[in-house]
Scaffold this motif. Structure first.
Motif, PDB file in Angstrom:
ATOM      1  N   ARG A  43     -19.188 -45.416 -21.454  1.00 27.76           N
ATOM      2  CA  ARG A  43     -18.906 -46.775 -21.937  1.00 27.76           C
ATOM      3  C   ARG A  43     -18.753 -46.858 -23.457  1.00 27.76           C
ATOM      4  NH1 ARG A  43     -23.991 -50.458 -20.488  1.00 27.76           N
ATOM      5  NH2 ARG A  43     -24.918 -48.862 -21.787  1.00 27.76           N
ATOM      6  N   GLY A  44     -19.616 -46.190 -24.174  1.00 30.47           N
ATOM      7  CA  GLY A  44     -19.455 -46.112 -25.629  1.00 30.47           C
ATOM      8  C   GLY A  44     -19.880 -47.340 -26.407  1.00 30.47           C
ATOM      9  N   SER A  45     -20.816 -48.126 -25.873  1.00 32.08           N
ATOM     10  CA  SER A  45     -21.217 -49.311 -26.644  1.00 32.08           C
ATOM     11  C   SER A  45     -21.996 -48.917 -27.903  1.00 32.08           C
ATOM     12  CB  SER A  45     -22.019 -50.283 -25.777  1.00 32.08           C
ATOM     13  OG  SER A  45     -23.283 -49.764 -25.462  1.00 32.08           O
ATOM     14  N   ASN A  46     -22.754 -47.834 -27.833  1.00 32.63           N
ATOM     15  CA  ASN A  46     -23.440 -47.369 -29.046  1.00 32.63           C
ATOM     16  C   ASN A  46     -22.440 -46.824 -30.063  1.00 32.63           C
ATOM     17  OD1 ASN A  46     -26.511 -47.506 -29.004  1.00 32.63           O
ATOM     18  ND2 ASN A  46     -26.049 -46.817 -26.928  1.00 32.63           N
ATOM     19  N   HIS A  79     -32.039 -42.311 -26.992  1.00 30.01           N
ATOM     20  CA  HIS A  79     -32.584 -42.245 -25.641  1.00 30.01           C
ATOM     21  C   HIS A  79     -33.170 -43.624 -25.289  1.00 30.01           C
ATOM     22  CE1 HIS A  79     -34.245 -40.400 -22.079  1.00 30.01           C
ATOM     23  NE2 HIS A  79     -35.384 -41.009 -22.333  1.00 30.01           N
ATOM     24  N   PRO A  80     -32.886 -44.126 -24.076  1.00 32.71           N
ATOM     25  CA  PRO A  80     -33.323 -45.485 -23.745  1.00 32.71           C
ATOM     26  C   PRO A  80     -34.749 -45.557 -23.215  1.00 32.71           C
ATOM     27  CG  PRO A  80     -31.958 -44.649 -21.979  1.00 32.71           C
ATOM     28  CD  PRO A  80     -32.024 -43.558 -23.020  1.00 32.71           C
ATOM     29  N   GLN A 135     -34.865 -46.173 -18.245  1.00 27.27           N
ATOM     30  CA  GLN A 135     -35.250 -47.576 -17.990  1.00 27.27           C
ATOM     31  C   GLN A 135     -35.821 -47.728 -16.580  1.00 27.27           C
ATOM     32  OE1 GLN A 135     -32.094 -46.436 -18.620  1.00 27.27           O
ATOM     33  NE2 GLN A 135     -31.055 -47.680 -20.156  1.00 27.27           N
ATOM     34  N   LEU A 165     -30.738 -52.167 -24.663  1.00 23.32           N
ATOM     35  CA  LEU A 165     -29.440 -51.871 -25.286  1.00 23.32           C
ATOM     36  C   LEU A 165     -29.223 -52.688 -26.566  1.00 23.32           C
ATOM     37  CD1 LEU A 165     -26.981 -50.018 -24.709  1.00 23.32           C
ATOM     38  CD2 LEU A 165     -25.881 -51.992 -23.628  1.00 23.32           C
ATOM     39  N   GLU A 171     -30.896 -50.773 -29.087  1.00 22.95           N
ATOM     40  CA  GLU A 171     -30.180 -49.517 -29.361  1.00 22.95           C
ATOM     41  C   GLU A 171     -29.088 -49.747 -30.393  1.00 22.95           C
ATOM     42  OE1 GLU A 171     -28.844 -47.110 -26.040  1.00 22.95           O
ATOM     43  OE2 GLU A 171     -30.331 -47.986 -24.730  1.00 22.95           O
TER      44      GLU A 171
HETATM   45  C1  GRF Z   1     -27.497 -45.646 -23.654  1.00 21.33           C
HETATM   46  O1  GRF Z   1     -28.448 -46.329 -22.892  1.00 21.33           O
HETATM   47  C2  GRF Z   1     -28.133 -44.498 -24.408  1.00 21.33           C
HETATM   48  O2  GRF Z   1     -29.451 -44.761 -24.773  1.00 21.33           O
HETATM   49  C3  GRF Z   1     -28.088 -43.373 -23.399  1.00 21.33           C
HETATM   50  O3  GRF Z   1     -26.880 -43.543 -22.723  1.00 21.33           O
HETATM   51  C4  GRF Z   1     -26.481 -44.896 -22.770  1.00 21.33           C
HETATM   52  C5  GRF Z   1     -25.106 -44.926 -23.343  1.00 21.33           C
HETATM   53  O4  GRF Z   1     -24.549 -46.212 -23.369  1.00 21.33           O
HETATM   54  N1  GRF Z   1     -28.228 -42.088 -24.052  1.00 21.33           N
HETATM   55  P1  GRF Z   1     -23.208 -46.449 -24.168  1.00 21.33           P
HETATM   56  O5  GRF Z   1     -22.191 -45.449 -23.619  1.00 21.33           O
HETATM   57  O6  GRF Z   1     -23.485 -46.227 -25.622  1.00 21.33           O
HETATM   58  O7  GRF Z   1     -22.807 -47.864 -23.885  1.00 21.33           O
END
Ligand code: GRF
Length: 201
Positions: free
Chosen positions: A12-15, A110-111, A123, A172, A175
């Protein structure tokens, strides 16, 4: 001087998006030189294209073995001349050769509040264990899974009626703040590692 950072993401790449936005806003003194992905269908690719970040696809499925894949990955990483590699939802365990090539130059998010709930579904593990506080951890990557020196952590409450999804959503949000902040500190040369303790200067 601006640091060169390269991001590894599988989905997904939201981070990744949060990092791109912090760079664009001038909060992180860096340029994002590449998105490297093992998954040609990752939505992160679209995010990179929208932001003008070069995309390198190293399709895991197209390699005969993990060793061959890692060789290609290592070669691609070396080419970036990056000061920092950011694992933003990179869903594979990095091999020793890659980790040894970039000591103290790879960070992961890491979540969960490490050292609790390592591995997949942090989670879900937190909900099932019944902890009352959960969160996320940004850490340097070393040879052991989710184990390297911790840079930053943020916590959130676990509510009575939480399930994995509702807790993941709350984590998230944190994060997306925590990861850019940790990367900013790295890029400002403000992180010192003493054994497994990270000092923020
Ligand atoms: C996040 O929950 C991160 O902590 C874990 O993988 C997930 C990635 O989410 N390592 P995104 O692709 O950044 O939306």
């Amino acid at each position: 001087m601006k640091k060169r950072i390269a991001v590894l993401a599988s989905g997904r790449g939201s981070n990744f998006q949060a990092v791109i936005e912090a760079i664009a806003a001038g909060t992180i003194p860096a340029m994002c030189v590449a998105l490297i992905t093992d998954n040609p269908k990752a939505y992160a690719i679209e995010r990179a294209e929208n932001a003008g970040v070069p995309v390198i696809v190293i399709d895991y499925a197209s390699f005969p073995s993990k060793a061959e894949y890692e060789k290609a990955l290592l070669a691609a990483m070396k080419k970036q001349k990056a000061h920092l590699f950011v694992l933003a939802g990179y869903m594979r365990i990095l091999g020793r050769a890659v980790i040894h090539a970039f000591p103290e130059k790879i960070v992961n998010i890491h979540p969960a509040l490490l050292p609790s709930f390592t591995g997949l579904h942090g989670q879900r593990q937190a909900v099932q264990y019944g902890v009352k506080v959960a969160g996320c951890t940004v850490h340097f990557v070393d040879e052991n899974l989710d184990c390297g020196p911790i840079i930053l952590q943020k916590c959130v409450p676990v509510l009575e009626d939480d399930d994995e999804d509702s807790l993941a959503e709350r984590i998230l949000v944190e994060e997306h703040k925590c990861f850019p902040e940790a990367i900013r500190l790295f890029c400002e040369d403000r992180l010192g590692i003493e054994g497994r303790i990270v000092r923020i200067r």
